[in-house]
Design an enzyme around this catalytic site. Sequence first.
Site, PDB file in Angstrom:
ATOM      1  N   GLY A  63       0.823 -13.973   1.196  1.00 16.57           N
ATOM      2  CA  GLY A  63      -0.621 -13.964   1.345  1.00 16.57           C
ATOM      3  C   GLY A  63      -1.288 -14.626   0.154  1.00 16.57           C
ATOM      4  CG  MET A  93      -2.905 -19.981   7.686  1.00 12.72           C
ATOM      5  SD  MET A  93      -2.681 -19.236   6.047  1.00 12.72           S
ATOM      6  CE  MET A  93      -1.833 -20.569   5.186  1.00 12.72           C
ATOM      7  CD  GLU A 127      -2.792  -1.332   0.112  1.00 14.05           C
ATOM      8  OE1 GLU A 127      -3.120  -0.287  -0.497  1.00 14.05           O
ATOM      9  OE2 GLU A 127      -3.197  -2.463  -0.220  1.00 14.05           O
ATOM     10  CD  GLU A 181      -2.135 -18.257   1.939  1.00 17.98           C
ATOM     11  OE1 GLU A 181      -3.227 -18.530   1.393  1.00 17.98           O
ATOM     12  OE2 GLU A 181      -2.043 -17.480   2.894  1.00 17.98           O
ATOM     13  CE1 TYR A 182      -1.673 -22.756   1.747  1.00 22.24           C
ATOM     14  CE2 TYR A 182      -3.086 -22.636  -0.182  1.00 22.24           C
ATOM     15  CZ  TYR A 182      -2.906 -22.481   1.177  1.00 22.24           C
ATOM     16  OH  TYR A 182      -3.940 -22.061   1.960  1.00 22.24           O
TER      17      TYR A 182
END
Length: 544
Positions: A105, A215, A74, A147-148
């Site tokens: 992520g 997770m 960001e 991931e992943y």
Amino acid sequence: MISLRTVSMLLVGAHLLLLIAPVSSKNVVCYFHNWAQYRPSPGQMYARNVNPSLCSHLIFAFSQLSGNSMVPYEFNDDTSGGQWQQLNELKLANPKLKTLLALGGYSHGSARFHQMASSQASRADFISKAINLLRYKNFDGLDLDWEYPSDLSPDDFNNFANLIKETREAFEREATIVNNQRLILSVAVAAGLRNAISSYNVTALDQYVDIVNVMSYDYHGLWESVTGLNAPLLSMDGLDVSSTINWYLGQGLRPSKVHLGFAFFGRTFTLANPANNNIGAPTVGGGINGTYTRTSGILAYYEICDLILKKGYTVNYDAFGQQKYAYSGNQWVSYDDVDTMSVKVDYLLSQDLGGAMIWSLPDDDFSGLFCGQHTYPLTSYISGRVLNAPDKTTASTAASTSTTTASTKTSTTASTTTPISSTTASTTAPISSTTTKTTTPTASTSTSTSYTTTKTTTPTASSTTSSTSTVSSTTASASSQQPIKTTFTCPSKYGFFADPTSCLHYYVCNQDVPLRVQCPANTIYNSVNVVCENKMTTRFVCPI
């Protein structure tokens, strides 16, 4: 006159008492995600709004890869007064807080990780740049959220193992050179066993990673055509929290490394027929967008509170999965609250796991405006129980610790409560009365080797020896573990059952294996409602 021998014995005794005092070494690892700033007020949240006293570790999600460099996502992440700076300034209020920067992520994808990790040279370039960035920006560690690894190439199974190995070794070298605490290495790992088996060398995770964040949620969601629980503790199909944790432990990952993931969000569906609102009911997609999260298929916990308290949603409790679900018209959501999270914390403590992982702080009722409770109701509950949980230790193990601490303490000690041994990893299978030792390579013997893997189907834990650079990866099942010695017999293969000898305890049965769990303080087990309830307010009368 007191002799020197007597004084020495008194000092040793006092030291042992300190070692066995009920002070927890467990962690509460909390993620803060940077897109919460775009939610409408009062759902909007910045890093500066985080309560720094509730978590032992705070992870900023996310940064991304540009070539071999970690860069912000960001516009205001890495600016003067920006979110990275806000997060790290929380350590002024809580000097014990450790901050980490997460890389990756779900939306990041696998391609850039694959490119970076595919050669030793590119990995070394990434690690060097990561260390410089983390130190310069005042982070205490790195969180890898790939991931992943199994998504693009089977080679990434070994590439990821080598990445975490080389990162850990570089962290140790850098800490020695600068005479500083070693940077922490954490990894977020999949709950689904298909991804886990093909992505992770669990022996490498155990040897080189400080904190393994499981997770353990997203077992069901809008990608399916029927309703399902987001994070059931037990299930008939193996898509549940206990099956995931059992797999990692069965593969040789030490319980102290495992951090059980808690979802502060619910998974939503639109029902095909509003009259059919049970688990497994047909659906036509995700639920409608939340007022603040504004994404189909997901709601923050505080949005769910708002629907229940103001929109009249009907709440049901699934005693087997130990989760709640709520519905109104054609809208359906599964979620956790303090009631169901208390059972997961019971499970975490009974397995003596390393701690809890929270995804994510902006989804809790951080403002205290929605749930009729107080600020951070979920985080406060988990933090209060996990950070205050006494260690499972004895005087004999404390004495052993006291004799080895001085010889093993160096400037490369991690600033985390779950240090990795450089010699032998002792692993305990869940629901087990025996301990299996798995020999792992020492840092000194493994620095010149890289991981190559031979996959087998033998149902035994992953193992390595220091005389070879080949690591065997296996697929152990939870059923191969030894049960606790108990006279209790499970009435059925799965479920929660009253302890016939005490209302302060209950049994969780998983594949006919009983696990005795203690209710939280000042509560008793209500065998009718299948939950621990406050002694002062429950209508349940203990029959014992």
